[in-house]
Design a protein around this motif. Structure first.
Motif, PDB file in Angstrom:
ATOM      1  N   ASP A  94      37.234  51.037  30.438  1.00 44.96           N
ATOM      2  CA  ASP A  94      37.513  50.358  29.184  1.00 44.96           C
ATOM      3  C   ASP A  94      38.294  49.326  29.220  1.00 44.96           C
ATOM      4  O   ASP A  94      38.282  48.054  28.271  1.00 44.96           O
ATOM      5  N   ILE A  95      39.657  48.974  30.062  1.00 47.95           N
ATOM      6  CA  ILE A  95      40.223  47.757  30.389  1.00 47.95           C
ATOM      7  C   ILE A  95      39.434  46.592  31.110  1.00 47.95           C
ATOM      8  O   ILE A  95      39.813  45.528  30.722  1.00 47.95           O
ATOM      9  N   ILE A  96      38.771  47.177  31.876  1.00 48.99           N
ATOM     10  CA  ILE A  96      38.084  45.932  32.815  1.00 48.99           C
ATOM     11  C   ILE A  96      37.293  44.923  32.118  1.00 48.99           C
ATOM     12  O   ILE A  96      37.749  43.639  32.475  1.00 48.99           O
ATOM     13  N   PRO A  97      36.495  45.189  30.916  1.00 43.21           N
ATOM     14  CA  PRO A  97      35.620  43.975  30.424  1.00 43.21           C
ATOM     15  C   PRO A  97      36.745  43.303  29.809  1.00 43.21           C
ATOM     16  O   PRO A  97      36.192  41.926  29.326  1.00 43.21           O
ATOM     17  N   ARG A  98      38.121  43.548  29.257  1.00 46.30           N
ATOM     18  CA  ARG A  98      38.916  42.848  28.595  1.00 46.30           C
ATOM     19  C   ARG A  98      39.547  41.940  29.519  1.00 46.30           C
ATOM     20  O   ARG A  98      40.428  40.815  29.072  1.00 46.30           O
ATOM     21  N   VAL A  99      39.506  41.921  31.012  1.00 54.27           N
ATOM     22  CA  VAL A  99      40.369  41.055  31.861  1.00 54.27           C
ATOM     23  C   VAL A  99      39.572  39.786  32.181  1.00 54.27           C
ATOM     24  O   VAL A  99      38.449  40.082  32.493  1.00 54.27           O
ATOM     25  N   ASP A 100      40.207  38.741  31.975  1.00 51.99           N
ATOM     26  CA  ASP A 100      39.415  37.646  32.375  1.00 51.99           C
ATOM     27  C   ASP A 100      39.790  37.046  33.848  1.00 51.99           C
ATOM     28  O   ASP A 100      40.633  37.805  34.494  1.00 51.99           O
ATOM     29  N   ASP A 101      39.128  35.993  34.248  1.00 52.68           N
ATOM     30  CA  ASP A 101      39.215  35.558  35.780  1.00 52.68           C
ATOM     31  C   ASP A 101      40.600  35.213  35.805  1.00 52.68           C
ATOM     32  O   ASP A 101      41.248  35.386  37.140  1.00 52.68           O
ATOM     33  N   GLU A 102      41.440  34.570  35.009  1.00 54.36           N
ATOM     34  CA  GLU A 102      42.830  34.211  35.269  1.00 54.36           C
ATOM     35  C   GLU A 102      43.838  35.440  35.297  1.00 54.36           C
ATOM     36  O   GLU A 102      44.519  35.434  36.384  1.00 54.36           O
ATOM     37  N   GLN A 103      43.467  36.348  34.564  1.00 51.41           N
ATOM     38  CA  GLN A 103      44.333  37.626  34.506  1.00 51.41           C
ATOM     39  C   GLN A 103      44.100  38.329  35.828  1.00 51.41           C
ATOM     40  O   GLN A 103      45.047  39.287  36.475  1.00 51.41           O
ATOM     41  N   TRP A 104      42.901  38.504  36.391  1.00 51.04           N
ATOM     42  CA  TRP A 104      42.557  39.101  37.588  1.00 51.04           C
ATOM     43  C   TRP A 104      43.598  38.659  38.772  1.00 51.04           C
ATOM     44  O   TRP A 104      43.943  39.320  39.757  1.00 51.04           O
ATOM     45  N   ASP A 105      43.927  37.255  38.672  1.00 54.00           N
ATOM     46  CA  ASP A 105      44.581  36.500  39.703  1.00 54.00           C
ATOM     47  C   ASP A 105      45.993  36.781  39.419  1.00 54.00           C
ATOM     48  O   ASP A 105      47.019  36.345  40.313  1.00 54.00           O
ATOM     49  N   LEU A 106      46.526  37.228  38.352  1.00 54.06           N
ATOM     50  CA  LEU A 106      47.973  37.394  38.040  1.00 54.06           C
ATOM     51  C   LEU A 106      48.640  38.330  39.140  1.00 54.06           C
ATOM     52  O   LEU A 106      48.012  39.531  39.528  1.00 54.06           O
ATOM     53  N   PRO A 107      49.744  38.265  39.589  1.00 55.08           N
ATOM     54  CA  PRO A 107      50.394  39.343  40.384  1.00 55.08           C
ATOM     55  C   PRO A 107      50.650  40.538  39.799  1.00 55.08           C
ATOM     56  O   PRO A 107      51.225  40.577  38.418  1.00 55.08           O
ATOM     57  N   SER A 108      50.264  41.594  40.338  1.00 50.91           N
ATOM     58  CA  SER A 108      50.539  43.013  39.759  1.00 50.91           C
ATOM     59  C   SER A 108      52.141  43.262  40.251  1.00 50.91           C
ATOM     60  O   SER A 108      52.937  42.840  40.691  1.00 50.91           O
ATOM     61  N   ALA A 109      52.506  44.617  39.568  1.00 55.04           N
ATOM     62  CA  ALA A 109      53.776  45.075  39.939  1.00 55.04           C
ATOM     63  C   ALA A 109      53.747  45.642  41.316  1.00 55.04           C
ATOM     64  O   ALA A 109      54.880  45.998  41.929  1.00 55.04           O
ATOM     65  N   CYS A 110      52.538  45.763  42.193  1.00 54.79           N
ATOM     66  CA  CYS A 110      52.524  45.948  43.276  1.00 54.79           C
ATOM     67  C   CYS A 110      52.857  44.776  44.231  1.00 54.79           C
ATOM     68  O   CYS A 110      52.068  43.622  44.158  1.00 54.79           O
ATOM     69  N   ASP A 111      53.993  44.623  45.042  1.00 53.82           N
ATOM     70  CA  ASP A 111      54.609  43.548  45.751  1.00 53.82           C
ATOM     71  C   ASP A 111      53.371  43.194  46.628  1.00 53.82           C
ATOM     72  O   ASP A 111      52.806  43.910  47.510  1.00 53.82           O
ATOM     73  N   GLY A 112      52.987  41.791  46.456  1.00 53.04           N
ATOM     74  CA  GLY A 112      51.821  41.065  47.298  1.00 53.04           C
ATOM     75  C   GLY A 112      50.639  41.443  46.930  1.00 53.04           C
ATOM     76  O   GLY A 112      49.697  40.848  47.516  1.00 53.04           O
ATOM     77  N   TRP A 113      49.998  42.216  45.746  1.00 53.94           N
ATOM     78  CA  TRP A 113      48.884  42.467  45.323  1.00 53.94           C
ATOM     79  C   TRP A 113      48.863  41.830  43.801  1.00 53.94           C
ATOM     80  O   TRP A 113      49.593  41.866  43.050  1.00 53.94           O
ATOM     81  N   ARG A 114      47.781  41.017  43.744  1.00 49.47           N
ATOM     82  CA  ARG A 114      47.268  40.515  42.446  1.00 49.47           C
ATOM     83  C   ARG A 114      46.679  41.918  41.829  1.00 49.47           C
ATOM     84  O   ARG A 114      46.267  42.753  42.374  1.00 49.47           O
ATOM     85  N   VAL A 115      46.285  41.730  40.559  1.00 49.93           N
ATOM     86  CA  VAL A 115      45.776  42.787  39.559  1.00 49.93           C
ATOM     87  C   VAL A 115      44.364  43.012  40.309  1.00 49.93           C
ATOM     88  O   VAL A 115      44.112  44.251  40.371  1.00 49.93           O
ATOM     89  N   ILE A 116      43.557  42.081  40.896  1.00 47.24           N
ATOM     90  CA  ILE A 116      42.308  42.447  41.422  1.00 47.24           C
ATOM     91  C   ILE A 116      42.457  43.014  42.685  1.00 47.24           C
ATOM     92  O   ILE A 116      41.597  44.051  43.004  1.00 47.24           O
ATOM     93  N   ASP A 117      43.379  42.771  43.240  1.00 52.34           N
ATOM     94  CA  ASP A 117      43.846  43.679  44.454  1.00 52.34           C
ATOM     95  C   ASP A 117      43.898  45.085  44.349  1.00 52.34           C
ATOM     96  O   ASP A 117      43.595  46.108  45.094  1.00 52.34           O
ATOM     97  N   VAL A 118      44.743  45.472  42.982  1.00 54.46           N
ATOM     98  CA  VAL A 118      44.965  46.876  42.977  1.00 54.46           C
ATOM     99  C   VAL A 118      43.570  47.291  42.633  1.00 54.46           C
ATOM    100  O   VAL A 118      43.327  48.615  43.167  1.00 54.46           O
ATOM    101  N   LEU A 119      42.635  46.868  41.961  1.00 57.53           N
ATOM    102  CA  LEU A 119      41.351  47.367  41.759  1.00 57.53           C
ATOM    103  C   LEU A 119      40.483  47.329  42.957  1.00 57.53           C
ATOM    104  O   LEU A 119      39.994  48.443  43.317  1.00 57.53           O
TER     105      LEU A 119
END
Length: 267
Positions: free
Chosen positions: A18-43
């Motif tokens: 349900d969350i995935i369609p709400r994420v835009d391209d810029e947000q996918w590239d934001l740093p996640s809370a996992c060190d060194g991983w972007r949001v898209i990297d977590v997925l």
């Protein structure tokens, strides 16, 4: 069997979907809370886990033995992929992973022991809890605010979602760090987790033939030290996302628990 783990895996996966369609391209590239991983990297990490579950790769002795470094490698392999390619892999493999985990709840396969490299050995039915833990933890702690960057909200975690994740963590606790963690426990320690997913267990010093700690249900009468936390917070501090000192209260001899808490790192 761990049908509650299966239900939790499905519910957290549905929330991520349900969350995935709400994420835009810029947000996918934001740093996640996992060190060194972007949001898209977590997925990408979750997609890689799903793909390997449905189509296990052949053994490769050159791969990292450390599980965290192995996960980094699989994420790095996908860094050149477009967002759409990562999303396609997740959407293709995740339903198949869930179906396989559902089938693993049935005897005789349910109690077969499965080695997860770098993490230990588990009955096959408990792998549903592994997925429940991974999706719950990464979505709520690494992707979504306040820990992560995505400004979306979910309903409060259910008892079932939290309990399934904690069950896997407690099953993995004696195995993931082996002698390193075993050496920190000389006396029984009670771990008292409250709120959704509440449970009380005792961490027992090594007496098993494999030389590892044991996790026993309930509070052992011989334990004089107790560590108190919510179960939701346990998922955060026991994975070293946050310092345990910010979330735990101790009764009894704190010095008996401190080496264990300082060392604990559930992957």
């Amino acid at each position: 069997m761990t049908r509650a783990g299966m239900a939790a895996a499905r519910s957290s996966t549905a929330q991520l979907a349900d969350i995935i369609p709400r994420v835009d391209d810029e947000q996918w590239d934001l740093p996640s809370a996992c060190d060194g991983w972007r949001v898209i990297d977590v997925l990408a990490h979750l997609a890689a886990l799903a793909s390997e579950a449905v189509d296990p790769p052949p053994p490769d002795p050159s791969l990292p033995k450390n599980r965290e470094r192995y996960h980094d490698l699989r994420v790095d392999e996908r860094r050149g992929w477009s967002h759409a390619e990562v999303l396609d892999e997740w959407r293709h493999s995740t339903p198949r992973q869930l179906d396989l985990l559902e089938a693993a709840q049935e005897p005789p396969r349910a109690d077969e022991l499965v080695e997860v490299p770098g993490l230990g050995t588990y009955p096959r039915h408990l792998l549903a809890n592994t997925m429940a833990f991974n999706v719950f933890c990464h979505l709520r702690n690494d992707m979504l605010a306040p820990g992560g960057p995505l400004p979306f909200t979910l309903p409060e975690p259910t008892d079932g979602q939290v309990a399934a994740a904690v069950d896997f963590m407690l099953a993995g606790l004696p195995q993931m760090q082996g002698p390193e963690l075993t050496a920190t426990v000389g006396r029984p320690l009670v771990l008292d987790l409250t709120g959704p997913g509440a449970t009380t267990v005792t961490i027992l010093p090594a007496t098993r033939p494999d030389g590892l700690l044991s996790v026993a249900p309930g509070a052992d009468a011989d334990a004089t030290t107790q560590v108190h936390s919510t179960a939701i917070d346990f998922i955060v501090w026991a994975t070293t996302r946050k310092p345990w000192r910010d979330y735990c209260r101790m009764t009894g001899d704190a010095s008996a628990a401190t080496p264990f808490l300082d060392c604990l790192n559930i992957i």
